[in-house]
Design a protein around this motif. Structure first.
Motif, mmCIF file in Angstrom:
data_model
loop_
_atom_site.group_PDB
_atom_site.id
_atom_site.type_symbol
_atom_site.label_atom_id
_atom_site.label_comp_id
_atom_site.label_asym_id
_atom_site.label_seq_id
_atom_site.Cartn_x
_atom_site.Cartn_y
_atom_site.Cartn_z
ATOM 1 N N GLU A 194 0.835 -1.207 0.000
ATOM 2 C CA GLU A 194 0.000 0.000 0.000
ATOM 3 C C GLU A 194 0.863 1.248 0.000
ATOM 4 O O GLU A 194 0.568 2.215 -0.708
ATOM 5 C CB GLU A 194 -0.919 -0.011 1.219
ATOM 6 C CG GLU A 194 -1.913 1.135 1.246
ATOM 7 C CD GLU A 194 -2.933 1.029 2.369
ATOM 8 O OE1 GLU A 194 -3.624 2.030 2.633
ATOM 9 O OE2 GLU A 194 -3.026 -0.046 2.980
ATOM 10 N N ALA A 195 1.945 1.230 0.768
ATOM 11 C CA ALA A 195 2.835 2.388 0.826
ATOM 12 C C ALA A 195 3.493 2.637 -0.531
ATOM 13 O O ALA A 195 3.607 3.789 -0.978
ATOM 14 C CB ALA A 195 3.902 2.163 1.896
ATOM 15 N N ALA A 196 3.929 1.559 -1.196
ATOM 16 C CA ALA A 196 4.560 1.699 -2.509
ATOM 17 C C ALA A 196 3.565 2.238 -3.529
ATOM 18 O O ALA A 196 3.903 3.090 -4.355
ATOM 19 C CB ALA A 196 5.120 0.355 -2.969
ATOM 20 N N TYR A 197 2.337 1.740 -3.467
ATOM 21 C CA TYR A 197 1.318 2.194 -4.420
ATOM 22 C C TYR A 197 0.982 3.663 -4.179
ATOM 23 O O TYR A 197 0.795 4.427 -5.130
ATOM 24 C CB TYR A 197 0.061 1.333 -4.291
ATOM 25 C CG TYR A 197 -0.800 1.354 -5.534
ATOM 26 C CD1 TYR A 197 -0.608 0.413 -6.552
ATOM 27 C CD2 TYR A 197 -1.800 2.306 -5.708
ATOM 28 C CE1 TYR A 197 -1.373 0.429 -7.696
ATOM 29 C CE2 TYR A 197 -2.571 2.323 -6.854
ATOM 30 C CZ TYR A 197 -2.362 1.388 -7.850
ATOM 31 O OH TYR A 197 -3.131 1.424 -8.984
ATOM 32 N N ASP A 198 0.911 4.057 -2.920
ATOM 33 C CA ASP A 198 0.646 5.459 -2.602
ATOM 34 C C ASP A 198 1.755 6.355 -3.147
ATOM 35 O O ASP A 198 1.487 7.447 -3.678
ATOM 36 C CB ASP A 198 0.517 5.650 -1.092
ATOM 37 C CG ASP A 198 -0.768 5.069 -0.531
ATOM 38 O OD1 ASP A 198 -1.690 4.795 -1.329
ATOM 39 O OD2 ASP A 198 -0.851 4.874 0.700
ATOM 40 N N ALA A 199 3.007 5.898 -3.006
ATOM 41 C CA ALA A 199 4.132 6.689 -3.500
ATOM 42 C C ALA A 199 4.079 6.807 -5.022
ATOM 43 O O ALA A 199 4.322 7.886 -5.582
ATOM 44 C CB ALA A 199 5.450 6.040 -3.063
#
Length: 223
Positions: A194-199
């Motif tokens: 989720e963090a990677a996708y948000d970035a």
């Protein structure tokens, strides 16, 4: 004048709510099966199994496989197009564009099968949604394009071709669902956190805004 309101009995409201939940469950299951099998390869039996419902339930709510497929496509398109409601003359270009891109990226993550159903339909000649694309979609793009042209004339964003902009935004956001296998292979991961996708989403937003002469704070292009 007396206006008489016919209230729906509680039992009727409950049945209606139950029916809507059943339809939503069927659409979700059908979206996944159509994405994996295509229209021709999918069967109502397989969709019923994915929805954990008897096959007659599908026919009760949607009649035929074609009607269900059309309902899935309509749901997808209405969901996507509704995200462009922020494109209004007195709206903020950066906020509208940022909101639109983030929403499209969110749908690609949360409903990747939806994007694949649409892509498969278009790749096979848009046999079912051809009229929708050349009528409803074209009209909406023209309407929102006029808003963008107004922002450009007002010096609120850089000069771009509105239609080309929409095509680029669609490509930048839907590729994360349509070509997830390629994305994961290149990045060397089984799935994006989720963090990677948000970035990545914020990278796409920033890229789109820069292409329109805007920044995250909504500052217009320098004159």
């Amino acid at each position: 004048m007396t206006i008489i309101s016919a209230e729906v009995p509680a039992s009727g409201r409950a049945r209606r709510a139950s029916g809507l939940r059943s339809e939503a469950t069927i659409l979700q299951a059908a979206e996944r099966v159509f994405a994996e099998r295509g229209f021709k390869g999918a069967s109502m039996s397989e969709i019923a199994a994915a929805a954990h419902m008897p096959k007659p339930n599908l026919h009760y709510y949607f009649g035929t496989k074609e009607a269900l497929y059309r309902a899935v496509l309509t749901d997808i398109l209405e969901t996507w197009l509704g995200e462009a409601d922020a494109f209004v003359p007195d709206g903020d270009p950066a906020q509208a564009l940022g909101s639109y891109v983030r929403a499209k990226m969110r749908w690609s993550r949360e409903r990747p099968h939806a994007s694949r159903v649409f892509a498969n339909e278009v790749l096979h000649g848009a046999l079912f949604i051809g009229p929708y694309l050349s009528d409803d979609l074209r009209r909406r793009v023209e309407q929102k394009g006029k808003v963008i042209e107004g922002w450009i004339r007002g010096g609120r964003m850089a000069r771009v071709d509105p239609r080309a902009l929409f095509f680029m935004l669609w490509a930048m956001t839907q590729t994360w669902a349509d070509f997830a296998v390629q994305v994961h292979a290149v990045l060397g991961v089984a799935d994006l956190s989720e963090a990677a996708y948000d970035a990545i989403t914020e990278e796409v937003v920033a890229f789109a805004l820069r292409g329109c002469g805007l920044d995250a704070d909504g500052r217009p292009p320098a004159t």
